[in-house]
Structures are given as C-alpha cells and as structure tokens.
Design a protein around this motif. Sequence first.
Motif, PDB file in Angstrom:
ATOM      1  N   LEU A  10      37.908  49.008  14.007  1.00 25.87           N
ATOM      2  CA  LEU A  10      39.130  48.597  13.683  1.00 25.87           C
ATOM      3  C   LEU A  10      39.129  47.424  12.513  1.00 25.87           C
ATOM      4  N   THR A  11      38.205  46.398  12.782  1.00 32.20           N
ATOM      5  CA  THR A  11      38.166  45.376  11.767  1.00 32.20           C
ATOM      6  C   THR A  11      37.722  45.888  10.358  1.00 32.20           C
ATOM      7  N   ARG A  12      36.622  46.747  10.365  1.00 30.51           N
ATOM      8  CA  ARG A  12      36.224  47.274   9.087  1.00 30.51           C
ATOM      9  C   ARG A  12      37.483  48.192   8.441  1.00 30.51           C
ATOM     10  N   TYR A  13      38.076  48.839   9.237  1.00 34.04           N
ATOM     11  CA  TYR A  13      39.076  49.796   8.560  1.00 34.04           C
ATOM     12  C   TYR A  13      40.173  48.938   7.907  1.00 34.04           C
ATOM     13  N   LEU A  14      40.534  47.969   8.636  1.00 34.13           N
ATOM     14  CA  LEU A  14      41.568  46.666   8.057  1.00 34.13           C
ATOM     15  C   LEU A  14      40.916  46.045   6.861  1.00 34.13           C
ATOM     16  N   VAL A  15      39.742  45.719   7.040  1.00 32.30           N
ATOM     17  CA  VAL A  15      39.093  45.127   5.732  1.00 32.30           C
ATOM     18  C   VAL A  15      39.107  46.020   4.635  1.00 32.30           C
ATOM     19  N   GLU A  16      38.918  47.178   4.777  1.00 32.80           N
ATOM     20  CA  GLU A  16      39.001  48.127   3.565  1.00 32.80           C
ATOM     21  C   GLU A  16      40.361  48.490   3.136  1.00 32.80           C
ATOM     22  N   GLN A  17      41.122  48.452   4.170  1.00 27.59           N
ATOM     23  CA  GLN A  17      42.602  48.448   3.748  1.00 27.59           C
ATOM     24  C   GLN A  17      42.852  47.198   2.833  1.00 27.59           C
ATOM     25  N   GLN A  18      42.485  46.330   3.196  1.00 27.43           N
ATOM     26  CA  GLN A  18      42.670  44.871   2.699  1.00 27.43           C
ATOM     27  C   GLN A  18      42.243  44.876   1.145  1.00 27.43           C
ATOM     28  N   ARG A  19      41.069  45.711   1.251  1.00 22.83           N
ATOM     29  CA  ARG A  19      40.246  45.603  -0.299  1.00 22.83           C
ATOM     30  C   ARG A  19      40.531  46.675  -1.054  1.00 22.83           C
ATOM     31  N   ASN A  20      40.758  47.914  -0.588  1.00 24.43           N
ATOM     32  CA  ASN A  20      40.648  48.941  -1.699  1.00 24.43           C
ATOM     33  C   ASN A  20      42.085  49.291  -1.702  1.00 24.43           C
ATOM     34  N   SER A  21      42.497  49.549  -2.971  1.00 26.60           N
ATOM     35  CA  SER A  21      43.804  50.539  -3.139  1.00 26.60           C
ATOM     36  C   SER A  21      43.423  51.896  -3.436  1.00 26.60           C
ATOM     37  N   ARG A  29      50.106  50.495  -2.370  1.00 24.91           N
ATOM     38  CA  ARG A  29      50.426  51.239  -0.860  1.00 24.91           C
ATOM     39  C   ARG A  29      48.957  51.151  -0.099  1.00 24.91           C
ATOM     40  N   GLY A  30      49.470  50.282   1.048  1.00 24.74           N
ATOM     41  CA  GLY A  30      48.609  50.164   2.336  1.00 24.74           C
ATOM     42  C   GLY A  30      47.642  49.067   2.005  1.00 24.74           C
ATOM     43  N   LEU A  31      47.572  48.536   0.796  1.00 20.27           N
ATOM     44  CA  LEU A  31      46.871  46.999   0.698  1.00 20.27           C
ATOM     45  C   LEU A  31      47.481  46.101   1.707  1.00 20.27           C
ATOM     46  N   ILE A  32      46.890  45.318   2.462  1.00 26.40           N
ATOM     47  CA  ILE A  32      47.411  44.502   3.238  1.00 26.40           C
ATOM     48  C   ILE A  32      46.722  43.145   3.135  1.00 26.40           C
ATOM     49  N   PRO A  33      47.500  42.030   2.983  1.00 28.25           N
ATOM     50  CA  PRO A  33      47.007  40.664   3.124  1.00 28.25           C
ATOM     51  C   PRO A  33      46.041  40.320   4.197  1.00 28.25           C
ATOM     52  N   ALA A  34      45.236  39.426   4.280  1.00 25.31           N
ATOM     53  CA  ALA A  34      44.437  38.948   5.130  1.00 25.31           C
ATOM     54  C   ALA A  34      45.112  38.430   6.366  1.00 25.31           C
ATOM     55  N   GLN A  35      46.056  37.803   6.211  1.00 28.42           N
ATOM     56  CA  GLN A  35      46.909  37.240   7.613  1.00 28.42           C
ATOM     57  C   GLN A  35      47.415  38.485   7.973  1.00 28.42           C
ATOM     58  N   LEU A  36      47.987  39.565   7.474  1.00 24.62           N
ATOM     59  CA  LEU A  36      48.381  40.636   8.400  1.00 24.62           C
ATOM     60  C   LEU A  36      47.079  41.348   8.817  1.00 24.62           C
ATOM     61  N   ARG A  37      46.053  41.628   8.286  1.00 24.24           N
ATOM     62  CA  ARG A  37      44.752  42.118   9.021  1.00 24.24           C
ATOM     63  C   ARG A  37      44.670  41.286  10.237  1.00 24.24           C
ATOM     64  N   LEU A  38      44.650  40.155  10.163  1.00 20.07           N
ATOM     65  CA  LEU A  38      44.238  39.027  11.487  1.00 20.07           C
ATOM     66  C   LEU A  38      45.241  39.154  12.536  1.00 20.07           C
ATOM     67  N   LEU A  39      46.658  39.338  12.163  1.00 17.38           N
ATOM     68  CA  LEU A  39      47.512  39.771  13.137  1.00 17.38           C
ATOM     69  C   LEU A  39      47.223  40.883  13.793  1.00 17.38           C
ATOM     70  N   LEU A  40      46.892  41.869  13.139  1.00 20.09           N
ATOM     71  CA  LEU A  40      46.685  43.335  13.640  1.00 20.09           C
ATOM     72  C   LEU A  40      45.627  43.038  14.591  1.00 20.09           C
ATOM     73  N   GLU A  41      44.662  42.550  14.234  1.00 16.17           N
ATOM     74  CA  GLU A  41      43.350  42.231  15.072  1.00 16.17           C
ATOM     75  C   GLU A  41      43.687  41.715  16.484  1.00 16.17           C
ATOM     76  N   VAL A  42      44.692  40.413  16.215  1.00 14.25           N
ATOM     77  CA  VAL A  42      44.859  39.756  17.551  1.00 14.25           C
ATOM     78  C   VAL A  42      45.891  40.864  18.282  1.00 14.25           C
ATOM     79  N   VAL A  43      46.802  41.231  17.858  1.00 13.43           N
ATOM     80  CA  VAL A  43      47.361  42.473  18.603  1.00 13.43           C
ATOM     81  C   VAL A  43      46.628  43.603  19.238  1.00 13.43           C
TER      82      VAL A  43
END
Length: 353
Positions: A10-21, A29-43
Amino acid sequence: MASNPSRISLTRYLVEQQRNSAHGDDDTRGLIPAQLRLLLEVVARACKGISQAVNKGALGGILGSAESENVQGEVQKKLDIIANEVLIEANEWGGNLAAMASEEMDTIHLIPGRYPQGEYLLLFDPLDGSSNIDVNVSIGTIFSVLKKPEDHPGVHEGDFLQAGTQQVAAGYCLYGPQTTLVLTVGAGVAMFTLDREQGSFVLTQEDVQIPADTKEFAINMSNMRHWDAPVKRYIDECLAGKDGPRGKDFNMRWIASMVSDVHRILTRGGIFMYPWDKREPHKAGKLRLMYEANPMSWLIEQAGGASTDGRQRILDIQPSQLHQRVAVVLGSKNEVERVTQYHREAQAPAANA
Ligand code: P6P
C-alpha cells in the motif's frame, strides 16, 4: 527477504500515486500530497487493528451489545465502539486532520489542542454491518476524506457538509475470509489484501472495472410492500426472469452488510438498492450520505458504475446534516440508469393529463 518486485505494498502504491501523474504533468488526477498519503496509511493501520479485534470474536469477549445507542438510535455493538476508538486514537495525533466524524458519534471530534492540526477531514462508519458481527458474517469499515475549507480558521460541523464530488480519498476495509482494503484517490479503484504474515496490505487488483450489465440484484426483499412503484416495477421485472420484459433470469444476494454487497459488485458487477420506503416516510432512506453512500458512490463511479438516489447522482447531493440519510441505487451502470429512468417516468405528468 528480497522484496518481490511484483508485490506492491500500500505504501509503495500511494508513493507512486504521490509521485506520478499517469497522464502527463498537467494532469494531477490521482496525484496525492504526502499528508494525504500519510493519512491513508494511518487509516489502513487502524483497519488492521480492527481486523485483529474482529477476528478474535468470542475469544476476545467483545461480541454482543454494548447496552448503548448511537446517534442513529441503533443499539451499539461492543465492536462498534472499539472500532470507533481505534480510528479516533490512531488518527488524532498525526497532524493530518482538523477533525473527524463518525456514525457512532453525535458531533464531530476535534483534534485535541496538544496535537498539530492538519488540513483534512476524516469521516467513517467504523464498523458497517454490525448486525452481522455475532453471526460471523463479513463486516467492514467505510471511510471518506475531505479537505477542510481554508477560508476560515478552526473547524466546525458545517465544514463537513460538502458534496461527495469534493472527496479526495474514499474506501473501505472488508473483514471477511480475507481482510481487503479498497481505495480510490481519483485515479481508479485499487484493492489490497492483508498479508497477515508480513502485517502489510499488498496490491492484488487495480483499475477495477464493473460490468455495465448484470444479472444480480441486492435488496432487502422483506420491505417489498413498502417500496415506491418504480422500485417494485424494477424488481418485479427481474423476478419475471427470461419470460418477462428483461428476457433473462436474475439472481439475488443480500448480505445486510453494505461493504460486503458493494465488494461483490466491484468484483463481479450487480446492482445494490436501499430505496426510500413507506415505513418511515420522513426519512430519505436508511443509509447515511456522508460516510456510507458518498464513499461507496465514488468507488463505484471510479470503477465505471453509477450511483443515484433514484433520481439524482448521489455525489452531487449538497448535504444539510452530518448524519443525513439517503436512498441508494448503485452498481452496474445500465441497471442503475434503468431504475433511475423508471423513477423519472413515474414522476412525469401523464401524457394525456
Ligand atoms: P437491513 C447495516 O446495518 C446497514 O447499514 C448496511 O450495511 C446494510 O446494507 C443495511 O444496513 C442492511 O439493512 O434493513 O437489511 O438490515
């Protein structure tokens, strides 16, 4: 052990969503800020904890009623309260959130002053389908993420009252034979299965697509005598099978756990309906808009399906109350459009009036 390149966490998927457009630099679309990635990892971590508690069952002494009621007037299960506490405790100190809202809490939960304040709002049904807990049938956690409006300091309940189109992330975690996290950040739907040996969610499906047609409907048939005419028309036609106007036989499923029924629809298509009915005519429906219908509707649309309240797109509904209810018709696009068309026809003035 060398990481298996085909195993995407999940972490790698979210990092890739954060990095790649995926569609070039100008398309976020689908680009996510680091704060949102971290929130989703906590959830996701909180859902792992809930999964552990659910899996203990009777051995954990946590089945049965908590002898209390929630804001919905429903008797709370012990696990409802435990799941709610797990999500609150996991998410309040990380600095990603301004506040949380839950089916199990009357009012919003502000982030305590001793913790950093974040820019997101987290809404959840901590344990959906809890009537199934004591009979060992799948249940789940549903969550939705909004951005806190930036036009004023602090946060209040009104900040949560945003249409479903404003969500920046949505998903659920299904506690079934597998523990499966299903998520969208606006670039399609991905599914992650919990590897209990590693304690991590592993990507097991992405770009989920729902077939536009189906032969399977999900509705609580015991309410048939209370339905409105368009719903009764649609179900009667399904029941008429191949000798009726649909020209094909239908199958029915009803798990009484929205997370489970939606997961089946994301996996093989279908239509899920919890319509308005005459039992409590003042209520728009049974399911809640903000933390059940909106997140599920975004997932369904991101997977190529549709979701309406019988008349309008659920994601377009402008909420007026945090715990407001809504009628839900979601799943395979062509079936949802048929039910919605039947509602339109029922409302149209008689041709010769
Ligand atoms: P009924 C569970 O309580 C829930 O909110 C949804 O998960 C589910 O689809 C629905 O209610 C079941 O309602 O009236 O069939 O028990």
